[in-house]
Design an enzyme around this catalytic site. Structure first.
Site, PDB file in Angstrom:
ATOM      1  N   LYS A  13      94.667  79.750  96.602  1.00 44.76           N
ATOM      2  CA  LYS A  13      94.379  78.667  95.647  1.00 44.76           C
ATOM      3  C   LYS A  13      95.209  77.418  95.947  1.00 44.76           C
ATOM      4  O   LYS A  13      94.692  76.312  95.983  1.00 44.76           O
ATOM      5  CB  LYS A  13      94.639  79.125  94.199  1.00 44.76           C
ATOM      6  CG  LYS A  13      93.742  80.266  93.740  1.00 44.76           C
ATOM      7  CD  LYS A  13      93.883  80.528  92.249  1.00 44.76           C
ATOM      8  CE  LYS A  13      95.247  81.013  91.819  1.00 44.76           C
ATOM      9  NZ  LYS A  13      95.609  82.356  92.332  1.00 44.76           N
ATOM     10  N   ARG A  91      94.447  82.041  82.544  1.00 44.37           N
ATOM     11  CA  ARG A  91      94.733  83.379  83.049  1.00 44.37           C
ATOM     12  C   ARG A  91      94.456  84.467  82.023  1.00 44.37           C
ATOM     13  O   ARG A  91      94.615  85.657  82.330  1.00 44.37           O
ATOM     14  CB  ARG A  91      96.193  83.457  83.459  1.00 44.37           C
ATOM     15  CG  ARG A  91      96.397  83.397  84.994  1.00 44.37           C
ATOM     16  CD  ARG A  91      97.865  83.424  85.233  1.00 44.37           C
ATOM     17  NE  ARG A  91      98.345  83.881  86.467  1.00 44.37           N
ATOM     18  CZ  ARG A  91      98.802  83.084  87.445  1.00 44.37           C
ATOM     19  NH1 ARG A  91      98.667  81.786  87.358  1.00 44.37           N
ATOM     20  NH2 ARG A  91      99.354  83.604  88.501  1.00 44.37           N
ATOM     21  N   ARG A 130     104.246  85.428 102.905  1.00 44.95           N
ATOM     22  CA  ARG A 130     104.224  84.023 102.465  1.00 44.95           C
ATOM     23  C   ARG A 130     105.644  83.468 102.321  1.00 44.95           C
ATOM     24  O   ARG A 130     106.519  84.132 101.795  1.00 44.95           O
ATOM     25  CB  ARG A 130     103.500  83.921 101.110  1.00 44.95           C
ATOM     26  CG  ARG A 130     103.490  82.508 100.545  1.00 44.95           C
ATOM     27  CD  ARG A 130     102.393  82.307  99.535  1.00 44.95           C
ATOM     28  NE  ARG A 130     102.725  82.820  98.208  1.00 44.95           N
ATOM     29  CZ  ARG A 130     101.949  82.642  97.139  1.00 44.95           C
ATOM     30  NH1 ARG A 130     100.781  82.027  97.249  1.00 44.95           N
ATOM     31  NH2 ARG A 130     102.301  83.126  95.979  1.00 44.95           N
ATOM     32  N   ARG A 163     109.306  83.742  97.628  1.00 46.46           N
ATOM     33  CA  ARG A 163     109.364  83.733  96.169  1.00 46.46           C
ATOM     34  C   ARG A 163     109.736  85.105  95.637  1.00 46.46           C
ATOM     35  O   ARG A 163     109.239  86.122  96.110  1.00 46.46           O
ATOM     36  CB  ARG A 163     108.007  83.299  95.590  1.00 46.46           C
ATOM     37  CG  ARG A 163     107.877  81.798  95.461  1.00 46.46           C
ATOM     38  CD  ARG A 163     106.463  81.378  95.130  1.00 46.46           C
ATOM     39  NE  ARG A 163     105.839  82.156  94.060  1.00 46.46           N
ATOM     40  CZ  ARG A 163     104.605  81.937  93.625  1.00 46.46           C
ATOM     41  NH1 ARG A 163     103.878  80.968  94.165  1.00 46.46           N
ATOM     42  NH2 ARG A 163     104.094  82.683  92.668  1.00 46.46           N
ATOM     43  N   ARG A 174     101.580  92.051  89.697  1.00 47.33           N
ATOM     44  CA  ARG A 174     100.816  90.805  89.525  1.00 47.33           C
ATOM     45  C   ARG A 174      99.317  91.082  89.704  1.00 47.33           C
ATOM     46  O   ARG A 174      98.485  90.505  89.006  1.00 47.33           O
ATOM     47  CB  ARG A 174     101.292  89.744  90.520  1.00 47.33           C
ATOM     48  CG  ARG A 174     102.678  89.226  90.188  1.00 47.33           C
ATOM     49  CD  ARG A 174     103.224  88.343  91.285  1.00 47.33           C
ATOM     50  NE  ARG A 174     102.567  87.067  91.383  1.00 47.33           N
ATOM     51  CZ  ARG A 174     102.617  86.277  92.458  1.00 47.33           C
ATOM     52  NH1 ARG A 174     103.276  86.669  93.528  1.00 47.33           N
ATOM     53  NH2 ARG A 174     102.001  85.121  92.466  1.00 47.33           N
TER      54      ARG A 174
HETATM   55  P1  AMP Z   1     101.336  81.355  90.243  1.00 52.54           P
HETATM   56  O1  AMP Z   1     102.157  80.444  91.071  1.00 52.54           O
HETATM   57  O2  AMP Z   1     100.098  80.708  89.707  1.00 52.54           O
HETATM   58  O3  AMP Z   1     101.048  82.668  90.942  1.00 52.54           O
HETATM   59  O4  AMP Z   1     102.215  81.708  88.948  1.00 52.54           O
HETATM   60  C1  AMP Z   1     103.474  82.355  89.059  1.00 52.54           C
HETATM   61  C2  AMP Z   1     103.844  83.003  87.734  1.00 52.54           C
HETATM   62  O5  AMP Z   1     103.928  82.002  86.703  1.00 52.54           O
HETATM   63  C3  AMP Z   1     102.849  84.015  87.200  1.00 52.54           C
HETATM   64  O6  AMP Z   1     103.024  85.309  87.767  1.00 52.54           O
HETATM   65  C4  AMP Z   1     103.167  83.993  85.702  1.00 52.54           C
HETATM   66  O7  AMP Z   1     104.378  84.680  85.411  1.00 52.54           O
HETATM   67  C5  AMP Z   1     103.419  82.504  85.463  1.00 52.54           C
HETATM   68  N1  AMP Z   1     102.172  81.781  85.164  1.00 52.54           N
HETATM   69  C6  AMP Z   1     101.563  80.816  85.903  1.00 52.54           C
HETATM   70  N2  AMP Z   1     100.440  80.368  85.313  1.00 52.54           N
HETATM   71  C7  AMP Z   1     100.323  81.087  84.162  1.00 52.54           C
HETATM   72  C8  AMP Z   1      99.353  81.119  83.113  1.00 52.54           C
HETATM   73  N3  AMP Z   1      98.261  80.334  83.137  1.00 52.54           N
HETATM   74  N4  AMP Z   1      99.568  81.991  82.091  1.00 52.54           N
HETATM   75  C9  AMP Z   1     100.654  82.780  82.038  1.00 52.54           C
HETATM   76  N5  AMP Z   1     101.592  82.819  82.997  1.00 52.54           N
HETATM   77  C10 AMP Z   1     101.437  81.986  84.056  1.00 52.54           C
END
Ligand code: AMP
Length: 216
Positions: A13, A91, A130, A163, A174
């Site tokens: 993404k 999400r 990554r 990360r 996840r």
């Molecule tokens: P991402 O970089 O989008 O994979 O997000 C990393 C982490 O941030 C996720 O595993 C969640 O803990 C939190 N996070 C990001 N976006 C959301 C969302 N829309 N709702 C809830 N938690 C989020």
């Protein structure tokens, strides 16, 4: 054009967002990036969500919806863009409903959802390899697109990180969270908005071309 980029963690993404942003002049809003910035700044919000993010669980809907409202407000008068692209949001069904309510109030709507489809094994392999630049958000894969100098961002010379939540023990959680809480949003949106399913395992350029073709 307003789009939602959808797909499991590691489906590409972020990589595709950087390209689509230029191609379609869109504002890119990534809730993951906004939350990581809060953690890096050690703000009240950052300290609150740090542990949740490290475990791979979701931050509460209230917090994330507030972030989206703030981002929408901050970029409202951005004349340079021709729409927005949400990445990593919504999400949960509650977030999707919150988004719809927000858009209805503004007389706005989602034009398309782009789903990057990548299976579980490929996600685990990708996220393990990554490396991310916290400064400029560039992402590298030690398998297919390593940086020229180990540990250093080609673009801004920042120090690359693996990360915390890209470590094997968290990746499985996840993915489970995605299947349980996020994937059902597609059924919720089916019939209300155009949904384009794209093979996210193809090479990056091919995925970009497929998305462009779907959106034009
Ligand atoms: P991402 O970089 O989008 O994979 O997000 C990393 C982490 O941030 C996720 O595993 C969640 O803990 C939190 N996070 C990001 N976006 C959301 C969302 N829309 N709702 C809830 N938690 C989020």
């Amino acid at each position: 054009m307003n789009i939602v980029l959808f797909g499991p963690p590691g489906s590409g993404k972020g990589t595709q967002a950087a390209r689509l942003k230029e191609r379609f002049s869109l504002r890119h809003v990534s809730t993951g990036d906004l939350l990581r910035e809060a953690v890096a700044a050690q703000s009240d919000l950052g300290r609150k969500v740090e542990g949740i993010m490290a475990s791979g669980e979701l931050v509460s809907d209230d917090i994330v919806l507030e972030l989206i409202k703030e981002a929408a407000e901050a970029t409202k008068n951005d004349a340079a863009s021709e729409g927005w692209m949400l990445d990593g949001f919504p999400r949960t069904i509650a977030q999707a409903e919150g988004l719809t309510a927000l858009l209805d109030a503004e007389g706005d709507k989602i034009d398309a959802v782009v789903v990057l489809e990548v299976d579980r094994d490929a996600v685990i392999e990708r996220l393990s390899a990554r490396r991310s630049c916290p400064e400029c958000k560039a992402v590298y894969s030690l398998l297919v697109s390593p940086p020229a100098t180990e540990g250093v961002c080609d673009k801004c010379r920042g120090t690359l990180v693996h990360r915390e939540d890209d470590r094997p023990e968290t990746i499985a959680n996840r993915l489970d969270v995605y299947e349980r809480q996020t994937h059902p949003i597609l059924e919720h949106l089916e019939g209300r908005v155009a949904i384009h399913r794209i093979d996210g395992t193809a090479p990056v350029d091919e995925v970009s071309r497929a998305i462009e073709a779907a959106l034009t």
